[in-house]
Each structure stands twice: as structure tokens, then as C-alpha cells.
Design a protein around this motif. Structure first.
Motif, PDB file in Angstrom:
ATOM      1  N   ASP A  53       0.831  -1.209   0.000  1.00  0.00           N
ATOM      2  CA  ASP A  53       0.000   0.000   0.000  1.00  0.00           C
ATOM      3  C   ASP A  53       0.864   1.258   0.000  1.00  0.00           C
ATOM      4  OD1 ASP A  53      -2.389  -1.331  -0.082  1.00  0.00           O
ATOM      5  OD2 ASP A  53      -2.717  -1.309   2.081  1.00  0.00           O
ATOM      6  N   ILE A  54       1.958   1.231   0.788  1.00  0.00           N
ATOM      7  CA  ILE A  54       2.824   2.409   0.855  1.00  0.00           C
ATOM      8  C   ILE A  54       3.534   2.629  -0.480  1.00  0.00           C
ATOM      9  CG2 ILE A  54       5.010   3.226   1.823  1.00  0.00           C
ATOM     10  CD1 ILE A  54       4.111   2.547   4.511  1.00  0.00           C
ATOM     11  N   LEU A  55       4.078   1.557  -1.047  1.00  0.00           N
ATOM     12  CA  LEU A  55       4.775   1.699  -2.325  1.00  0.00           C
ATOM     13  C   LEU A  55       3.837   2.183  -3.419  1.00  0.00           C
ATOM     14  CD1 LEU A  55       7.047  -1.481  -2.287  1.00  0.00           C
ATOM     15  CD2 LEU A  55       7.712   0.883  -1.852  1.00  0.00           C
ATOM     16  N   HIS A  56       2.617   1.632  -3.438  1.00  0.00           N
ATOM     17  CA  HIS A  56       1.643   2.059  -4.446  1.00  0.00           C
ATOM     18  C   HIS A  56       1.278   3.519  -4.246  1.00  0.00           C
ATOM     19  CE1 HIS A  56      -1.730   1.898  -7.217  1.00  0.00           C
ATOM     20  NE2 HIS A  56      -2.521   2.379  -6.268  1.00  0.00           N
ATOM     21  N   ALA A  57       1.065   3.925  -2.997  1.00  0.00           N
ATOM     22  CA  ALA A  57       0.694   5.313  -2.712  1.00  0.00           C
ATOM     23  C   ALA A  57       1.803   6.277  -3.133  1.00  0.00           C
ATOM     24  CB  ALA A  57       0.383   5.470  -1.230  1.00  0.00           C
ATOM     25  N   ILE A  58       3.064   5.918  -2.843  1.00  0.00           N
ATOM     26  CA  ILE A  58       4.181   6.781  -3.234  1.00  0.00           C
ATOM     27  C   ILE A  58       4.226   6.928  -4.750  1.00  0.00           C
ATOM     28  CG2 ILE A  58       6.694   6.994  -3.257  1.00  0.00           C
ATOM     29  CD1 ILE A  58       6.720   5.556  -0.561  1.00  0.00           C
ATOM     30  N   ASN A  59       4.022   5.817  -5.467  1.00  0.00           N
ATOM     31  CA  ASN A  59       4.018   5.873  -6.930  1.00  0.00           C
ATOM     32  C   ASN A  59       2.930   6.795  -7.445  1.00  0.00           C
ATOM     33  OD1 ASN A  59       5.920   4.279  -8.639  1.00  0.00           O
ATOM     34  ND2 ASN A  59       5.410   2.667  -7.196  1.00  0.00           N
ATOM     35  N   VAL A  60       1.722   6.664  -6.907  1.00  0.00           N
ATOM     36  CA  VAL A  60       0.606   7.490  -7.370  1.00  0.00           C
ATOM     37  C   VAL A  60       0.881   8.958  -7.098  1.00  0.00           C
ATOM     38  CG1 VAL A  60      -1.848   7.987  -7.058  1.00  0.00           C
ATOM     39  CG2 VAL A  60      -1.067   5.627  -7.071  1.00  0.00           C
ATOM     40  N   VAL A  61       1.390   9.266  -5.887  1.00  0.00           N
ATOM     41  CA  VAL A  61       1.645  10.655  -5.512  1.00  0.00           C
ATOM     42  C   VAL A  61       2.770  11.261  -6.351  1.00  0.00           C
ATOM     43  CG1 VAL A  61       2.484  12.143  -3.647  1.00  0.00           C
ATOM     44  CG2 VAL A  61       0.757  10.399  -3.169  1.00  0.00           C
ATOM     45  N   VAL A  62       3.886  10.546  -6.488  1.00  0.00           N
ATOM     46  CA  VAL A  62       5.026  11.091  -7.236  1.00  0.00           C
ATOM     47  C   VAL A  62       4.670  11.295  -8.703  1.00  0.00           C
ATOM     48  CG1 VAL A  62       7.345  10.553  -8.071  1.00  0.00           C
ATOM     49  CG2 VAL A  62       6.777  10.218  -5.662  1.00  0.00           C
ATOM     50  N   ARG A  63       3.936  10.351  -9.300  1.00  0.00           N
ATOM     51  CA  ARG A  63       3.538  10.521 -10.699  1.00  0.00           C
ATOM     52  C   ARG A  63       2.633  11.727 -10.873  1.00  0.00           C
ATOM     53  NH1 ARG A  63       2.452   4.128 -11.148  1.00  0.00           N
ATOM     54  NH2 ARG A  63       4.555   3.489 -11.733  1.00  0.00           N
ATOM     55  N   ALA A  64       1.701  11.905  -9.928  1.00  0.00           N
ATOM     56  CA  ALA A  64       0.778  13.035 -10.025  1.00  0.00           C
ATOM     57  C   ALA A  64       1.517  14.361  -9.848  1.00  0.00           C
ATOM     58  CB  ALA A  64      -0.318  12.892  -8.976  1.00  0.00           C
ATOM     59  N   LEU A  65       2.434  14.412  -8.875  1.00  0.00           N
ATOM     60  CA  LEU A  65       3.153  15.657  -8.601  1.00  0.00           C
ATOM     61  C   LEU A  65       4.105  16.005  -9.738  1.00  0.00           C
ATOM     62  CD1 LEU A  65       3.955  15.047  -4.835  1.00  0.00           C
ATOM     63  CD2 LEU A  65       2.316  16.696  -5.747  1.00  0.00           C
TER      64      LEU A  65
ATOM     65  N   CYS B 149      -0.704  16.301 -12.825  1.00  0.00           N
ATOM     66  CA  CYS B 149      -1.944  15.645 -13.223  1.00  0.00           C
ATOM     67  C   CYS B 149      -2.388  14.748 -12.083  1.00  0.00           C
ATOM     68  CB  CYS B 149      -1.722  14.822 -14.486  1.00  0.00           C
ATOM     69  SG  CYS B 149      -3.152  13.852 -14.996  1.00  0.00           S
ATOM     70  N   LEU B 150      -3.586  14.990 -11.547  1.00  0.00           N
ATOM     71  CA  LEU B 150      -4.012  14.248 -10.358  1.00  0.00           C
ATOM     72  C   LEU B 150      -4.220  12.773 -10.642  1.00  0.00           C
ATOM     73  CD1 LEU B 150      -7.334  13.541 -10.326  1.00  0.00           C
ATOM     74  CD2 LEU B 150      -7.468  16.005 -10.180  1.00  0.00           C
ATOM     75  N   ASN B 151      -4.465  12.415 -11.915  1.00  0.00           N
ATOM     76  CA  ASN B 151      -4.719  11.017 -12.267  1.00  0.00           C
ATOM     77  C   ASN B 151      -3.682  10.551 -13.284  1.00  0.00           C
ATOM     78  OD1 ASN B 151      -6.008   8.541 -12.321  1.00  0.00           O
ATOM     79  ND2 ASN B 151      -7.548   9.181 -13.811  1.00  0.00           N
ATOM     80  N   ALA B 152      -2.391  10.717 -12.947  1.00  0.00           N
ATOM     81  CA  ALA B 152      -1.315  10.429 -13.899  1.00  0.00           C
ATOM     82  C   ALA B 152      -1.136   8.936 -14.089  1.00  0.00           C
ATOM     83  CB  ALA B 152      -0.014  11.044 -13.412  1.00  0.00           C
ATOM     84  N   PRO B 153      -1.013   8.490 -15.320  1.00  0.00           N
ATOM     85  CA  PRO B 153      -0.734   7.068 -15.585  1.00  0.00           C
ATOM     86  C   PRO B 153       0.740   6.767 -15.381  1.00  0.00           C
ATOM     87  CG  PRO B 153      -0.903   8.250 -17.644  1.00  0.00           C
ATOM     88  CD  PRO B 153      -1.189   9.256 -16.564  1.00  0.00           C
ATOM     89  N   ARG B 154       1.107   5.491 -15.553  1.00  0.00           N
ATOM     90  CA  ARG B 154       2.507   5.076 -15.400  1.00  0.00           C
ATOM     91  C   ARG B 154       3.404   5.745 -16.430  1.00  0.00           C
ATOM     92  NH1 ARG B 154       3.564   0.043 -13.010  1.00  0.00           N
ATOM     93  NH2 ARG B 154       4.931  -0.536 -14.729  1.00  0.00           N
ATOM     94  N   ALA B 155       2.867   5.990 -17.605  1.00  0.00           N
ATOM     95  CA  ALA B 155       3.653   6.629 -18.662  1.00  0.00           C
ATOM     96  C   ALA B 155       2.862   7.784 -19.249  1.00  0.00           C
ATOM     97  CB  ALA B 155       4.013   5.621 -19.758  1.00  0.00           C
ATOM     98  N   MET B 156       3.520   8.917 -19.447  1.00  0.00           N
ATOM     99  CA  MET B 156       2.905  10.097 -20.039  1.00  0.00           C
ATOM    100  C   MET B 156       3.444  10.276 -21.452  1.00  0.00           C
ATOM    101  SD  MET B 156       0.982  11.413 -17.604  1.00  0.00           S
ATOM    102  CE  MET B 156       0.741  13.117 -18.074  1.00  0.00           C
ATOM    103  N   PHE B 157       2.546  10.599 -22.396  1.00  0.00           N
ATOM    104  CA  PHE B 157       2.940  10.757 -23.790  1.00  0.00           C
ATOM    105  C   PHE B 157       2.643  12.186 -24.236  1.00  0.00           C
ATOM    106  CE2 PHE B 157       2.156   6.304 -23.143  1.00  0.00           C
ATOM    107  CZ  PHE B 157       3.215   5.697 -23.797  1.00  0.00           C
ATOM    108  N   SER B 158       3.596  12.771 -24.942  1.00  0.00           N
ATOM    109  CA  SER B 158       3.436  14.154 -25.369  1.00  0.00           C
ATOM    110  C   SER B 158       4.402  14.437 -26.506  1.00  0.00           C
ATOM    111  CB  SER B 158       3.712  15.104 -24.195  1.00  0.00           C
ATOM    112  OG  SER B 158       3.801  16.444 -24.632  1.00  0.00           O
ATOM    113  N   THR B 159       4.105  15.465 -27.297  1.00  0.00           N
ATOM    114  CA  THR B 159       5.000  15.859 -28.390  1.00  0.00           C
ATOM    115  C   THR B 159       6.308  16.439 -27.855  1.00  0.00           C
ATOM    116  OG1 THR B 159       3.828  17.982 -28.459  1.00  0.00           O
ATOM    117  CG2 THR B 159       3.143  16.289 -30.026  1.00  0.00           C
ATOM    118  N   LYS B 160       6.357  16.826 -26.573  1.00  0.00           N
ATOM    119  CA  LYS B 160       7.613  17.373 -26.038  1.00  0.00           C
ATOM    120  C   LYS B 160       8.690  16.298 -25.886  1.00  0.00           C
ATOM    121  CE  LYS B 160       6.429  17.015 -21.101  1.00  0.00           C
ATOM    122  NZ  LYS B 160       6.184  17.792 -19.863  1.00  0.00           N
TER     123      LYS B 160
END
Length: 854
Positions: free
Chosen positions: A141-153, A157-168
């Protein structure tokens, strides 16, 4: 063995002390955290229930704006995470209206009831206690929570996926087949020896192009003629590609409506009718669009898109729809699409590293993720690894040599044990002319004889231009002809090999293999028409000849000194994998287990294939006790069958077992370890109650984001005036078992293959080890095995038993075919019994003893 406490995960016996040292750079950043931080996890509930991530995300976003004071939160689809504790009055029911178009298939606002309540508070102090030795584990639970928080921050994006795709991250690549390739960035947090690591990697994924549906159909099917109806195959292909995809209408002048596709209409648009009012007055879709929107539909011979919800069907003509931008394509890529994706992803190490560094700088400030709660180092990790020595290989004529750079060729080499093929035939299902097929067969037979096989030059039969629409009859007719031929000659010899030229139309490979290997008992070698009719490709012929030899019972090469640490005691090496049905396909999962038969060389493997419940990862038939309808007890044991085969071959029982298991995620380690090690042990005891050989159980993972890069500074200074080129990639044999590994478990990363691009090492987890191998011993065994793969002349990226198990499981799946759309077999099947037609047919005894799956 039934108590989970009785199977304890293996502890690390030490680190690799063999090989030469090398410095590598890893795409991991040391991540710091404040021990006083508490991540609060709130359960998110919505009524009416919905599985749509888009709807849930919209609800959370609206809730944050209107009721939660714009607090910084993260959301994973089920829980809301926040570092700031909400006041108790926030834990109540909220009513949220989603406007038109905010929810899929909605033509008006929809009211949702949302509640949140505190599920638990996760203390980062637990991580500190773990590294101080005061706690033996860290909760998932802690590892999952850290992943969700760090990805969002890091992505804002509050609902960030594991991978973000963009033209940048790079330009979009058009595949010209209705899809485009987007470049992106992966982020994930994991434990390591040093503490928390933040992994950053570049990635590429296919997306649907935001184009009109008519244009998409034209590109996806490769059509230039839009005036004819879909064939059955085209219909199935388009429906499979579009199911679940969002489209938006383009025929409205004042608004845009969004819908999610459920399927295609059974009848063409011109025949499709619906009721326009409660009186049951019917009209066609074509007339409706003409009268309502003054829109004259052109592609009325195409099916309609079927949208809407149960009880309220909505039919949309394809020509009034456009694909919504930013949707991932989840289906299997075509050959050309996969080639384009590979071209992008296979980058030189320095180019990929530069992309990772750029993504790290551009995605977030690595020095300060958020308010001092988390921060990361500004440069990736630099670690020591070891480079293991390549083994000596032995070919025929007592030729011994050491591969350089993880690859070699068959020039001036003979296979160690040549198979003998005296009775063979050729069956051509393609449009390739007979003369070209004859020439190809002659070249192939010459190559087989050249590498050391004994192969008769003339076939018993060559049937040209057989009708691929009736493969069963063509194969049975050929076998009947061969049988009559032998009967006339007064003997009962069987056909040893069938060379099949596949039809140009795809989709017949599984049918041919199923008929040959389960009904007729013929070993077959399938060849693509493009290689048969093309100019002779020596490398292709060489690879096919190597496959034919093992199918004929031969062996291509062996290790000169045998496997290290294993030549003293009879050892059996298993490989296991499970192949699951793709989404929407009514089929079972297929498990396959292979085992080495020729100790001490370990080059020949026999396989057992079995069907089990869909999406079931644990292999149920390793050892299973059941009762038939008469109450009689029976056992199904894949392990027992292979142990008996080993005994029959070597006249000795295996005194040591090494088991490589593929396809298991870390969340499944405990149940797989508990059930499968228990099954192996029971299978051994079923042979003899005193037979308890020590077991070593490893999980093999290739799907991870850790990358290794060489450092140019690791080269020794060259003499003046001599300059060698920079290393292209990580050297084969590079193993890393410290700094990025599980701080308490026994695991290691091994690069066993030659790679000119950036390197994804294979991650081996040693879950159970009664053999008490040292770290170096198990790494050497694994690395040396990678030089024994029969299908090519190179060291491979994962151990051959796992490769073979994957091939065998895929073969079992191809026997089944597809049975259409089925949401769950469990809904139609009582208990754990599978319907007969979903079982894997039994392999014919004539082919089961050889490596037919190669």
C-alpha cells in the motif's frame, strides 16, 4: 506445505564475486523522503457505479474544484491520496452533475453521488524502520501510494498514468495504417539497497489517429476502394480494433457529441431500421439522417457503429464520426507497425540516455518534487557490475570455440548431433510457382546436409497450389497418399517431416500445426511465401535448418564443459509460462512446462501443455488431484510426466531441480511460490515418498523499465596514436546485483544478449533455493544456458527453457483459435471444469518426444 509460513523466500547468499568489474549507469534516481510524512488514503465511491476511468477522473476533478478547496491530491481510480488530512466534515456524500459530453454516451447531464472516507494513513516512517532493520517488510500500500503521488506531482496531473505521452518527448510518427506512434516518459518508484529509487525511461506507444472514421477504415484495411462492403475478415478486424474506442460526431454544426463504440451493426447501414417514437413507427438510419440533418449518407453498404447503453442503442454511420484524440491502441501491431515502433525504440545508448536526462529535467525539478516531502538526486545512479565469461561451445567434428560479443555463425561448423530425415514431403498453400518451391526445397535440403544432417534430397510428394480454404482435407489427402505408397512397398514407415509453404492470407498457421501435431502426428516446418519466392537468403535457410534439426531429434550445439556447478549431480531444468487470451476472446489460458532431458549437456527439452481457467496465473496442473464422475481419484501432473521422461532418458532420477518461471508480477510472488513449489514437491513424492530433491525456483521478468548504459570512461587508456570506438552497448554477461536490487530478497539483473541499442537486462528473482547456490554460481548457470538456444547462433536475452515454454504455450493457444466474444468463461462453466472444446488437444505421440514447438 499448505501453510504460507512454511515457504520462506530465499535470502541473498552474497554478491557476484566472479568476472571482471565494470561501471554502468542506470536510469534510476535516488529519491529522498521525509520520515514524518503521512500519506492519507481515502476510499472513493460513486453511485451509480461506473468502470469508466474518464468519468471517475472527471468526478474527482470536479470534486476537488468545488468541495475540497483545490487541495493537492492524487487519484488511482479507486482511492484519493493526499498528504494533507481532510477535515472530518469532508467525509460525506456529494452530488455532482456531469455536463453533456463529460460522460460517455450521455446526451444530457448525469447526476452522480460521490462519497469519500479515510481508509488508512500510511506512514513513511515505516520505510525508515525497514532500512534501519527494525521492520522486515514494507507494505505494498505504501509503495503504491508513493508511486501514485510522485507521478501526479511530477506531471501536474491528479490522475497520472505510469507513462505520459506528449509531443515534447519527440515527434509523432505516422504509421500510415490509421495509427501514430507517440513518444513518452515512464515514471515509477521502487525499493533498492540504497533506499527509494525513482525510475525514469523513455517509451513509445501506438495511438489512434484523430481522423475521420472513413479515412481510418481506409488506412487500417489498406483500402482504396470504398464502394464495396466489408468482407467477413475485414468486419472482424475493424470491430476488434474499434471496440471500446471513443468517437465524436462531426455532422452537428452547433455541438459535438462523444460516444464509446460497443461494436458494429450486424446488417449494413442501408438495412438498419429503428423506432422513431413510442408508436413503433420504423425508419431507416439513412432516411433519418437525410430528414433530420439534411445529410446524405454515402457509405450505406458499410456497417454502422453501435454505441449507447443497454436498452438505448445508438447507431452512428461511420462517415459522421471522428476518432477522439489521445487514445492508446491496445491490439497487436501489424508487422510494418511493429517495425516502425522498433526503429524508434532501438536507440543508441547515448541517444536514449540523453532522452532520459531530458525527460527528467523537463518533467519535474529533480531537486524538489514537492514541498520537501519527496526529492530526487540530479543524476542517475552509477554502479559496479560484473562481466561473466562466455562459455566454450562444442559443435560437430570436435570443434570448440568461444563466442565473441554474444553471437557467431555456422561458417565451417557442423551440428553436434545431426537428425536423419529420409521421408519428407512438401505442401504448398501459396501462389508461389512450383518451380520456385522446388528450388527453395533443394536449397533448404542442401543447407541441412551442409550443417551435418542426413537429409534425403527427393520428397515423397510435392503437392502444389493446394486450396488453403480446406487445409484439413489437403493434409489428410497427403497423408493418405503417403500411407498407400508405403503399403504398396510392404512397410509401415511414417512421414518424418512436412515442409509447408503458408498461404499469403494470414491466420492459417495454427490450423496447420494443430492438425499436424495433434491429429496426424507429423512434424512440420512452415515457411512464409516471401522467403520461398525471394532470392535465396542464406541466413534464413541456416536458421530454418537449425529448427528442422531439433525437430528431427538432433542437437545443434552443447557447452564444452557442461553447465557450471551442475555436471556432478543429475539435474533437471524446467521452464514454465502461461499464455492468457486477449480481451474479448472466449478462450482458456494455456500453461506450458518444458524440462531438459539430456543431462549433463542440457540442450534438449520436452514439453507438456495444458488448459486452465482464463486469467489464472498459477499453473493448476503442475500437480492436481481430482475426482471423476464415478468418484475415482485421479492426478494431473505435468511435473510428474516430465520427471518420468527424464528417468527414461537417463536411467537416473534428477537429484536437483531448477525451475525458471515466466510471466509473474511481484504482487503474485507469494501465491505462485506457495502453490507451485508445493506442487513440484508433491509431484516428486508421488513417484517415491522418499524422493525429495532440492528445488531452486526463479521468476524471470523482462517487462520492467530498468535500463543499463555503458560509461565511456570505463575503457582502459589506449596507446598513443591508437583509438578504439566507443562501446556500442552493455557487454553480454554483464550482471548487476547491488544498488538497484531488492534490499532483502535474492535477485539480479543479467544482460545475456548482444545489444547495439540501449539495454533492458532480464530481472531474475530467486524466490526459493534449497540448493543453496552462491550468487555467482546461479548467475553463471543462467548466463551459460543463454548460449544453448537451438533456434539461432547467438546468446539470448532470457534463459532458453523460458523461451521454449513461451513457444509451447503460444502453440497451445494457436490450437484453440478464437471463439468470439466471451466476457467470462466462469459464468457458463460450473466449478473449475473447462468445456471440452476449450481444452488443449493432446500432442500426438509421434511428435511429443522431439522439440516440435521450435
Amino acid at each position: 506445505m499448505n501453510d504460507s509460513n512454511m515457504i520462506k523466500r530465499a535470502e541473498r547468499p552474497g554478491f557476484c564475486l566472479i568476472g571482471s568489474k565494470v561501471v554502468v549507469l542506470v536510469n534510476r534516481y535516488i529519491t529522498y523522503f521525509c520520515p514524518e510524512t503521512i500519506i492519507n488514503m481515502y476510499k472513493f465511491s460513486v453511485t451509480p457505479e461506473t468502470k469508466s476511468k474518464a468519468i471517475k477522473g472527471a468526478l474527482v476533478e470536479e470534486l476537488t474544484k468545488t468541495s475540497l478547496g483545490n487541495k493537492v491530491i492524487a487519484f488511482d481510480g479507486m482511492h484519493i491520496y493526499t498528504i494533507t488530512l481532510f477535515p472530518s466534515e469532508y467525509e460525506k456524500e456529494y452530488v455532482i452533475e456531469l455536463n453533456e459530453g463529460a460522460s460517455e454516451d450521455a446526451s444530457r447531464s448525469v447526476s452522480y453521488s460521490v462519497t469519500i472516507h479515510l481508509a488508512k494513513s500510511l506512514k513513511m516512517q515505516e520505510l525508515k524502520d525497514y532500512y534501519n532493520g527494525e521492520q522486515s517488510y514494507v507494505s505494498q500500500d505504501i509503495l503504491h501510494a508513493i508511486n501514485v503521488v510522485v507521478r501526479a506531482l511530477s506531471s501536474s496531473c491528479l490522475n497520472a498514468p505510469r507513462a505520459m505521452f506528449s509531443t515534447k518527448f519527440g515527434p509523432i510518427i505516422d504509421t500510415k495504417e490509421g495509427l501514430e506512434l507517440w513518444q513518452g516518459c515512464y515514471k515509477g518508484v521502487c525499493l533498492s539497497h540504497y533506499g527509494l529509487d525513482l525510475t525514469i525511461d523513455t517509451t513509445v506507444a501506438p495511438f489512434y489517429k484523430s481522423i475521420s472514421m472513413v479515412k481510418f477504415v481506409g488506412e487500417f484495411l489498406g483500402r482504396t476502394d470504398f464502394n464495396r462492403a466489408f468482407s467477413h475478415k475485414e468486419y472482424a478486424k475493424i470491430e476488434r480494433a474499434l471496440k471500446g474506442v471513443q468517437v465524436e460526431t462531426i455532422h452537428h454544426t452547433d455541438r459535438t457529441m462523444k460516444y464509446r463504440i460497443k461494436g458494429l451493426s450486424v446488417v449494413p447501414l442501408k438495412e438498419l431500421m429503428f423506432s422513431v417514437d413510442d408508436d413503433g413507427i420504423m425508419t431507416t438510419v439513412v432516411d433519418y439522417y437525410q430528414s433530420r440533418y439534411n445529410c446524405k449518407l454515402e457509405y450505406i453498404h458499410w456497417p454502422s457503429l453501435q454505441c449507447g447503453v443497454s436498452g438505448r442503442q445508438i447507431y452512428l454511420p461511420m462517415e459522421v464520426c471522428k476518432l477522439v484524440q489521445g487514445q492508446r491502441y491496445r491490439q497487436k501491431l501489424s508487422t510494418t507497425q511493429a517495425a516502425k515502433l522498433l526503429k524508434i525504440t532501438c536507440k543508441r545508448p547515448q541517444n536514449r540516455l540523453n532522452g532520459i536526462l531530458k525527460a527528467a529535467r523537463g518533467n519535474f525539478d529533480v531537486e524538489e518534487l514537492t514541498e520537501g516531502e519527496f526529492s530526487a538526486s540530479g543524476f542517475p545512479k552509477v554502479l559496479y557490475g560484473s562481466v561473466l565469461s562466455a562459455p566454450l561451445l562444442k559443435y560437430g567434428n570436435e570443434e570448440i570455440f568461444m563466442p565473441i560479443g554474444g553471437q557467431w555463425n555456422m561458417a565451417n561448423k557442423k551440428i553436434i548431433d545431426g537428425g536423419k530425415v529420409e521421408r519428407w514431403a512438401c505442401l504448398n498453400f501459396s501462389k508461389v510457382p512450383a518451380l520456385e518451391v522446388d528450388n527453395f526445397c533443394s536449397e533448404l535440403i542442401n543447407m541441412c546436409n551442409k550443417i551435418g544432417m542426413v537429409f534425403e534430397g527427393k520428397p515423397l510428394a510435392v503437392q502444389q497450389s493446394s486450396n488453403f480454404m480446406d487445409i484439413q482435407s489437403a493434409l489428410e489427402s497427403l497423408l493418405s497418399y503417403i500411407s498407400e505408397l508405403f503399403t504398396d512397398e510392404g512397410n509401415c514407415q511414417r512421414l518424418q517431416l512436412l515442409i509447408v509453404v503458408l498461404p499469403e492470407e494470414k491466420g492459417h498457421y495454427g490450423t496447420i500445426k494443430r492438425i499436424c501435431e495433434t491429429q496426424l502426428g507429423i512434424v512440420s516446418q512452415c515457411c512464409l511465401p516471401k522467403y520461398v519466392k525471394a532470392k535465396v537468403n542464406v541466413e534464413y535457410l541456416e536458421n530454418v535448418a537449425l529448427k528442422i534439426n531439433v525437430k528431427a531429434g538432433g542437437r545443434n550445439a552443447i557447452l564444452q564443459e557442461g553447465l557450471p556447478f551442475l555436471s556432478d549431480i543429475p539435474t533437471i531444468i524446467f521452464g514454465a509460462d502461461v499464455s492468457h487470451p486477449p480481451p474479448g476472446v472466449y478462450s482458456s489460458s494455456v500453461s506450458a512446462v518444458v524440462a531438459s532431458m539430456d543431462w549433463p549437456e542440457v540442450a534438449t527439452y520436452r514439453c507438456v501443455i495444458s488448459a486452465q481457467q482464463p486469467k489464472q496465473e498459477i499453473i493448476t496442473n503442475l500437480f492436481q488431484v481430482t475426482q471423476d464422475s464415478n468418484g475415482c481419484v485421479k492426478t494431473d501432473s505435468m511435473i510428474k510426466e516430465l520427471l518420468l521422461n527424464f528417468y527414461q532418458k537417463n536411467r537416473r532420477k534428477p537429484e536437483r531441480i531448477i525451475f525458471y518461471r515466466d510471466g509473474v508480477s511481484e504482487s503474485q510472488f507469494s501465491p505462485v511460490l506457495l502453490h507451485e513449489v508445493d506442487a513440484i514437491r508433491k509431484a516428486c513424492i508421488s513417484l517415491d515418498e522418499h524422493y525429495v530433491p532440492p528445488i531452486t525456483f526463479l521468476v524471470v521478468q523482462k517487462r520492467h523499465q530498468t535500463r543499463l548504459f555503458p560509461l565511456p570512461t570505463t575503457r582502459k587508456p589506449e596507446p598513443k596514436g591508437i583509438r578504439k570506438p566507443e562501446p556500442k552497448g552493455i557487454l553480454p554477461g554483464t550482471v548487476v546485483d547491488y544498488g538497484i536490487c531488492d534490499p532483502c530478497g535474492f535477485d539480479f539483473y543479467l544482460t545475456s544478449h548482444a545489444s547495439e541499442g540501449s539495454c533492458r537486462p532480464t530481472h531474475y528473482h530467486v524466490l526459493f533455493d534449497e540448493n543453496r547456490f552462491t550468487a555467482g554460481a546461479l548467475q553463471s548457470i543462467t548466463y551459460n544456458l543463454c548460449y544453448t538456444y537451438a533456434r539461432c547462433t547467438r546468446s539470448v536475452s532470457i534463459v532458453p527453457p523460458v523461451y521454449y515454454a513461451h513457444l509451447a504455450a503460444s502453440r497451445g493457444r494457436s490450437y484453440q483459435g478464437n471463439f468470439g466474444d466471451g466476457s467470462s468463461i466462469r459464468e457458463t462453466t460450473p466449478g473449475d471444469e473447462l468445456p471440452e472444446f476449450l481444452q488443449v488437444p493432446k500432442i500426438h505421440e509421434n511428435v511429443s518426444e522431439v522439440m516440435f514447438y521450435c
